[in-house]
Design an enzyme around this catalytic site. Structure first.
Site, mmCIF file in Angstrom:
data_model
loop_
_atom_site.group_PDB
_atom_site.id
_atom_site.type_symbol
_atom_site.label_atom_id
_atom_site.label_comp_id
_atom_site.label_asym_id
_atom_site.label_seq_id
_atom_site.Cartn_x
_atom_site.Cartn_y
_atom_site.Cartn_z
ATOM 1 N N TYR A 33 -15.973 -1.191 -7.002
ATOM 2 C CA TYR A 33 -16.600 -2.088 -7.973
ATOM 3 C C TYR A 33 -17.557 -3.037 -7.277
ATOM 4 C CZ TYR A 33 -13.809 -6.167 -6.591
ATOM 5 O OH TYR A 33 -13.266 -7.219 -5.898
ATOM 6 N N LYS A 149 6.182 0.367 -6.223
ATOM 7 C CA LYS A 149 5.564 1.636 -6.643
ATOM 8 C C LYS A 149 4.322 1.334 -7.482
ATOM 9 C CE LYS A 149 7.070 6.193 -8.311
ATOM 10 N NZ LYS A 149 6.647 7.022 -7.203
ATOM 11 N N GLU A 182 6.273 7.658 6.076
ATOM 12 C CA GLU A 182 6.630 8.523 4.949
ATOM 13 C C GLU A 182 5.447 9.427 4.676
ATOM 14 O OE1 GLU A 182 7.118 6.486 1.162
ATOM 15 O OE2 GLU A 182 5.722 4.916 1.780
ATOM 16 N N LEU A 207 8.296 3.512 0.440
ATOM 17 C CA LEU A 207 8.847 3.476 -0.915
ATOM 18 C C LEU A 207 10.294 3.964 -0.854
ATOM 19 C CD1 LEU A 207 7.991 2.958 -3.940
ATOM 20 C CD2 LEU A 207 7.966 5.423 -4.139
HETATM 21 N N1 PLP Z 1 6.991 7.709 -1.082
HETATM 22 C C1 PLP Z 1 5.866 7.650 -1.814
HETATM 23 C C2 PLP Z 1 4.660 7.003 -1.236
HETATM 24 C C3 PLP Z 1 5.830 8.205 -3.109
HETATM 25 O O1 PLP Z 1 4.696 8.130 -3.841
HETATM 26 C C4 PLP Z 1 7.004 8.827 -3.612
HETATM 27 C C5 PLP Z 1 7.004 9.444 -4.952
HETATM 28 O O2 PLP Z 1 6.017 9.459 -5.651
HETATM 29 C C6 PLP Z 1 8.147 8.883 -2.804
HETATM 30 C C7 PLP Z 1 8.115 8.299 -1.554
HETATM 31 C C8 PLP Z 1 9.419 9.545 -3.274
HETATM 32 O O3 PLP Z 1 9.999 8.807 -4.312
HETATM 33 P P1 PLP Z 1 10.929 9.531 -5.418
HETATM 34 O O4 PLP Z 1 11.990 10.278 -4.675
HETATM 35 O O5 PLP Z 1 11.469 8.394 -6.214
HETATM 36 O O6 PLP Z 1 10.042 10.444 -6.208
#
Ligand code: PLP
Length: 285
Positions: A33, A149, A182, A207
Site C-alpha cells: 500500500y 494465528k 516450523e 504457532l
Molecule cells: N504453523 C503454522 C505457521 C501454521 O500456519 C499452521 C497451520 O496452519 C501450523 C503450524 C499447524 O497448526 P494446526 O496443527 O493447528 O493446523
C-alpha cells in the site's frame, strides 16, 4: 457527503466498495500500500510514493495492473469524487483473488487495486504540532508473535513459493543460529538417530499447532516420549525421520531437506504410525 472508492476498475459508493473474501490481501496480507498526503486537492510527493510502490510490488513480484499514468488518474479521481482538499489518498494492491493456498496462484491472477481518500482536520493536526506529542517505547517485535494465528502470512507465502520454485513442497523456517522453527503452515518434527521425537517448544516464535497437540497425546499413548526443545538443521539432516503436522496435512513425512535425504529417503515407521493412529486421539465433532 457520500464517499466513493475505486475498486478494480470501478468507482463505487462506499457501501458497495467490496473485495472478494478470497482476496489474498485479506487472507494473507499478500499486498502493498501507499498513502499520499492531499493538500489543496493535490497529491504531495506522488512521484516518490509511486516509486516506492513499484519497488514494493517488484519485491513481491506483483505486476502493476495498469500504467503509472492511469494510476495517477485514478488517485486524482478518487480525491476529486470525495472532494478532499486536505487529507489523504490510500492505495492498496494485492496479488489478487484466488483459491486459498499459500503459494502464488498459477496461472497468475489480476492484482486487486483499491483506492480511497478522506479529509483530515488541518486545524486539529496543526494544534497537535503546536503542543507536541508523547510516545512510549515497545520492544521491536515486528513480527515476533507468530504464536498468534494471524492473517499476516506474507513471509509464509514467500517461503512456500520459494520451496515450490526450488522443487520442494514446503519450507522450514530456520533462525540465525540454524535452529528449525516450523514449516510455512505446519509444525516441524524429527526423530533422532536415538529414536527420540523432537519438536520445538512452543513460545512466541512458533504457532502452537492443534495437530501437534494431538500428536503429543498419540505419542504418549504409544509409550514413546517427546523432547520439546530446539533442534538445528544439522540435527535434522542426521535424523532418522522428519515430518510436519497440520490440520490439513496431518502427519506428513519429510524425506528430503535442502536436497539431503533424511533417513533412508522413505516415510519412516514413527511418522507413518502417528498418521495411522491420529484419529484415535483427535476429537471428531
Ligand atoms: N504453523 C503454522 C505457521 C501454521 O500456519 C499452521 C497451520 O496452519 C501450523 C503450524 C499447524 O497448526 P494446526 O496443527 O493447528 O493446523
Amino acid at each position: 457527503m457520500s464517499r466513493y472508492a475505486y475498486v478494480n476498475g470501478r468507482y463505487l459508493p462506499f457501501r458497495d466498495a467490496k473485495v472478494h473474501v478470497e482476496d489474498r490481501g485479506y487472507q494473507f496480507a499478500d499486498g502493498v500500500y501507499e498513502v499520499c498526503q492531499v493538500r489543496g486537492g493535490r497529491l504531495i510527493d506522488e512521484r516518490r510514493h509511486i516509486e516506492r510502490l513499484q519497488r514494493s510490488l517488484g519485491e513481491l513480484r506483483i505486476p502493476l495492473p495498469m500504467s503509472v499514468k492511469a494510476l495517477g488518474v485514478v488517485l486524482r479521481e478518487v480525491v476529486a469524487k470525495n472532494r478532499v482538499r486536505y487529507g489523504l489518498v490510500y492505495l492498496q494492491i494485492s496479488r489478487g483473488v484466488a483459491r486459498r493456498d499459500h503459494a502464488f496462484p498459477s496461472p497468475a491472477v489480476t492484482p486487486s487495486v483499491v483506492v480511497t481518500a478522506r479529509a483530515l482536520n488541518m486545524r486539529r493536526n496543526e494544534a497537535l504540532a503546536a503542543t507536541g506529542i508523547a510516545v512510549i517505547s515497545v520492544p521491536d517485535n515486528r513480527w515476533g508473535r507468530v504464536d498468534i494465528k494471524t492473517i499476516g502470512l506474507l513471509p509464509n507465502v514467500l517461503a512456500r513459493q520459494t520451496a515450490i520454485e526450488q522443487g520442494g513442497r514446503d519450507a522450514w523456517f530456520v533462525d540465525k543460529d540454524g535452529v528449525v522453527m516450523e514449516a510455512s503452515s505446519a509444525n516441524a518434527w524429527i526423530v533422532t538417530a536415538q529414536g527420540a521425537l523432537v519438536t520445538r517448544h512452543a513460545d512466541h516464535a512458533i504457532l502452537r499447532g492443534i495437530t501437534r497437540a494431538v500428536v503429543f497425546d498419540a505419542v504418549k499413548g504409544q509409550g514413546l516420549s517427546i523432547e520439546e526443545r530446539t533442534f538445528t538443521l544439522q540435527e535434522a539432516f542426521a535424523a532418522r525421520e522428519a515430518f510436519i503436522t497440520s490440520a490439513t496435512q496431518l502427519v506428513l513425512p519429510v524425506v528430503k531437506i535442502d536436497g539431503r535425504i533424511v533417513g533412508d529417503g522413505k516415510p519412516g515407521p514413527v511418522a507413518s504410525a502417528l498418521r495411522r493412529e491420529f484419529y484415535r486421539y483427535a476429537e471428531a465433532g
